[in-house]
Design a protein around this motif. Structure first.
Motif, PDB file in Angstrom:
ATOM      1  N   ARG A 270      58.093  47.795  37.536  1.00 55.26           N
ATOM      2  CA  ARG A 270      59.156  46.804  37.688  1.00 55.26           C
ATOM      3  C   ARG A 270      58.602  45.525  38.323  1.00 55.26           C
ATOM      4  NH1 ARG A 270      64.656  48.249  37.206  1.00 55.26           N
ATOM      5  NH2 ARG A 270      64.784  49.951  35.724  1.00 55.26           N
ATOM      6  N   ASP A 271      57.788  45.682  39.365  1.00 51.22           N
ATOM      7  CA  ASP A 271      57.123  44.551  40.029  1.00 51.22           C
ATOM      8  C   ASP A 271      55.657  44.938  40.243  1.00 51.22           C
ATOM      9  OD1 ASP A 271      59.354  42.545  40.893  1.00 51.22           O
ATOM     10  OD2 ASP A 271      60.119  44.529  41.387  1.00 51.22           O
ATOM     11  N   GLN A 272      54.747  44.040  39.877  1.00 50.58           N
ATOM     12  CA  GLN A 272      53.320  44.297  40.020  1.00 50.58           C
ATOM     13  C   GLN A 272      52.650  43.032  40.552  1.00 50.58           C
ATOM     14  OE1 GLN A 272      51.651  47.065  40.297  1.00 50.58           O
ATOM     15  NE2 GLN A 272      51.388  47.713  38.189  1.00 50.58           N
ATOM     16  N   ASP A 273      51.869  43.170  41.624  1.00 45.45           N
ATOM     17  CA  ASP A 273      51.198  41.999  42.175  1.00 45.45           C
ATOM     18  C   ASP A 273      49.717  42.306  42.346  1.00 45.45           C
ATOM     19  OD1 ASP A 273      51.088  42.480  45.583  1.00 45.45           O
ATOM     20  OD2 ASP A 273      52.284  43.799  44.304  1.00 45.45           O
ATOM     21  N   TYR A 274      48.894  41.263  42.133  1.00 41.20           N
ATOM     22  CA  TYR A 274      47.440  41.362  42.237  1.00 41.20           C
ATOM     23  C   TYR A 274      46.941  40.202  43.108  1.00 41.20           C
ATOM     24  CZ  TYR A 274      48.092  44.345  38.148  1.00 41.20           C
ATOM     25  OH  TYR A 274      48.504  45.319  37.297  1.00 41.20           O
ATOM     26  N   HIS A 275      45.925  40.504  43.928  1.00 39.59           N
ATOM     27  CA  HIS A 275      45.310  39.502  44.801  1.00 39.59           C
ATOM     28  C   HIS A 275      43.797  39.651  44.687  1.00 39.59           C
ATOM     29  CE1 HIS A 275      49.318  38.969  46.510  1.00 39.59           C
ATOM     30  NE2 HIS A 275      49.383  40.303  46.582  1.00 39.59           N
ATOM     31  N   PHE A 276      43.120  38.567  44.291  1.00 43.46           N
ATOM     32  CA  PHE A 276      41.705  38.608  43.975  1.00 43.46           C
ATOM     33  C   PHE A 276      40.900  38.004  45.122  1.00 43.46           C
ATOM     34  CE2 PHE A 276      44.168  37.825  40.076  1.00 43.46           C
ATOM     35  CZ  PHE A 276      43.978  39.049  39.461  1.00 43.46           C
ATOM     36  N   VAL A 277      39.917  38.782  45.630  1.00 42.50           N
ATOM     37  CA  VAL A 277      39.010  38.248  46.656  1.00 42.50           C
ATOM     38  C   VAL A 277      38.116  37.185  46.035  1.00 42.50           C
ATOM     39  CG1 VAL A 277      37.200  38.857  48.268  1.00 42.50           C
ATOM     40  CG2 VAL A 277      39.115  40.410  47.923  1.00 42.50           C
ATOM     41  N   THR A 278      37.583  37.487  44.853  1.00 41.27           N
ATOM     42  CA  THR A 278      36.805  36.488  44.120  1.00 41.27           C
ATOM     43  C   THR A 278      37.737  35.796  43.131  1.00 41.27           C
ATOM     44  OG1 THR A 278      34.815  37.837  44.289  1.00 41.27           O
ATOM     45  CG2 THR A 278      34.830  36.102  42.610  1.00 41.27           C
ATOM     46  N   PRO A 279      38.009  34.509  43.304  1.00 42.16           N
ATOM     47  CA  PRO A 279      38.986  33.844  42.439  1.00 42.16           C
ATOM     48  C   PRO A 279      38.569  33.858  40.970  1.00 42.16           C
ATOM     49  CG  PRO A 279      38.455  32.491  44.356  1.00 42.16           C
ATOM     50  CD  PRO A 279      37.447  33.582  44.317  1.00 42.16           C
ATOM     51  N   ILE A 280      39.583  33.852  40.092  1.00 43.70           N
ATOM     52  CA  ILE A 280      39.346  33.666  38.656  1.00 43.70           C
ATOM     53  C   ILE A 280      39.382  32.166  38.382  1.00 43.70           C
ATOM     54  CG2 ILE A 280      40.223  34.134  36.354  1.00 43.70           C
ATOM     55  CD1 ILE A 280      41.479  36.679  37.458  1.00 43.70           C
TER      56      ILE A 280
END
Length: 461
Positions: free
Chosen positions: A399-409
């Motif tokens: 229903r809700d999914q969040d992602y946080h990247f240490v190395t930016p895209i």
């Protein structure tokens, strides 16, 4: 025909739960001994018997069997005329059957029962119970319901005061009890009452009394004052802990962090310090050179010192400018976020939309990505940067999914972050109607910075 049979009477009356006997006369007018078997036919066969079950007669003789009719006291046997017959079957000639017939009149009877479901009930504002009335007689009856209680303390009202009951049927009438006065706090108050079910019809029946109780509860529960006192004590304790312990620690930590950030801003970087030092040395050398020349030319030493001082000041000014330029190019970037919603129909082509477009001359560092599927749709969602697929998700898995990247895209200048939705089944929100389309949304976050410039080619010295 060699067999003759008849009933002594063809019309009898039977009381439900009782019995009545009817003699059956059988005559053998043949020339041989004959055995006869008896079978009761018709609606009365279930509660009728013949004794004996068989009878042997000599030629030109007569025998008697007894037919017993005993209708049960049940609603399954309705009141009224019930036809019947007795098959007299000769054993040697079963095709020559004799069937004497008659009618039994089943008398009516009335029997009703009642029950309160539940018998005792409670409630602060009102209470409810069901009055169940069952007609166990063999005739339809009309039952009138009345409630008896202290009207100054509680009011009783039926959803139906008159109930029509066919034989064997049961009906419910909702009884609501409302207290005359509200009970805000204190011990519960019990209100006894009685429901009287009175049947009306051609057969008299005594009224059926049903006793019940309604317990009026207090609107404010007993534990509420203690809970309020405990809550107030907890709030006071938290306030004391905050002002006595936590607030000084937080203020001290905030002050230390502020001083640290101010010191980091005011202190020059090593590169800036080196540039400034070089400028000063250059100025000093220039000053020294000017003094020598003036001395050789016969000029005054003061003018040479002044020239050297001026050159030194010029060197320090140049170093300051270089330090300022370095700080500007090494910034952390400009935080940016963008959101886009996409709807798609079932069975159609995928639907795409642009979430964020990177401006020319700048680079976007994507660090945060949130995908929302509030309806619980099924299908796929694809998040891409140009031709590169960043995420491919099945909608039915979240229903809700969040992602946080240490190395930016890194999304280059002029690039786009896009979302594509393929809907296979529209979800249904809880407590709401089914929507017509799949509905998803995507939120991206990151920083926007200047694109690095191409390094200059080396030149021959």
């Amino acid at each position: 025909m060699t067999t003759a049979a008849s009933l002594d009477t063809t019309a009898v009356t039977a009381e439900p739960g009782g019995l009545v006997e009817v003699p059956l006369q059988v005559r053998n007018s043949g020339s041989t001994v004959e055995e006869y078997r008896f079978e009761v036919v018709g609606q009365a066969a279930a509660w009728a018997t013949v004794e004996p079950t068989s009878l042997s007669l000599f030629p030109d003789s007569t025998g008697t069997a007894v037919l017993t009719l005993s209708p049960p006291r049940s609603s399954e046997v309705p009141a009224g005329d019930v036809p019947f017959g007795v098959r007299v079957v000769p054993t040697s000639a079963p095709d020559t059957v004799v069937v004497p017939e008659g009618i039994v009149t089943v008398l009516p009877f009335a029997e009703i029962t009642g029950e309160l479901v539940p018998r005792g009930f409670d409630g602060a504002w009102r209470g409810h119970t069901d009055v169940a009335v069952d007609n166990r007689g063999n005739i339809p009856v009309t039952v009138r319901l009345a409630a008896q209680g202290d009207s100054s303390r509680v009011r009783l009202r039926f959803s139906r005061e008159t109930v029509e009951l066919p034989p064997g049927a049961a009906e419910l009438s909702r009884l609501t009890a409302r207290p005359a006065r509200r009970l805000w706090r204190g011990a519960p108050v019990v209100h006894p009452f009685q429901v009287v079910a009175t049947p009306t019809g051609e057969v008299p029946h005594a009224p059926v009394p049903l006793d019940g109780t309604y317990q009026q509860d207090a609107i404010l529960p007993r534990w509420l004052p203690r809970a309020l006192m405990a809550t107030a004590a907890a709030v006071v304790a938290l306030a004391i802990v905050w002002f006595a312990l936590l607030r000084p620690v937080v203020r001290s930590a905030a002050r230390a962090e502020t001083e640290k950030q101010v010191a980091a801003v005011l202190s020059p970087s090593p590169k800036a310090s080196g540039t400034a030092g070089g400028g000063g040395s250059s100025g000093a050398s220039a000053g020294a050179g000017g003094t020598g020349q003036d001395a050789a030319a016969g000029g005054s030493p003061s003018s040479g010192a002044a020239a050297g001082s001026t050159a030194g000041s010029t060197g320090r000014g140049t170093g300051g400018a270089g330090s300022t330029g370095t700080g500007g190019s090494g910034g952390a970037g400009d935080p940016r976020s963008a959101q886009a919603g996409v709807t798609d129909s079932v069975g159609g082509d995928p639907t795409s939309d642009t979430v964020y477009r990177v401006p020319a001359g700048q680079v976007f560092d994507l660090t945060d990505l949130v995908v929302q599927n509030p309806q619980g749709d099924s299908g796929t969602v694809v998040i891409a940067s140009g031709t590169r697929t960043l995420l491919r998700l099945a909608l039915q898995n979240f229903r809700d999914q969040d992602y946080h990247f240490v190395t930016p895209i890194v999304v280059p200048a002029g690039g786009r972050v896009t979302v594509t939705v393929t809907c296979s089944q529209v979800g249904k929100p809880v407590g709401g109607p089914t929507p017509a389309q799949c509905d998803e949304s995507v939120l991206v976050g990151g920083t926007l910075r200047q694109a690095p410039s191409a390094s200059p080619s080396p030149t021959a010295s």
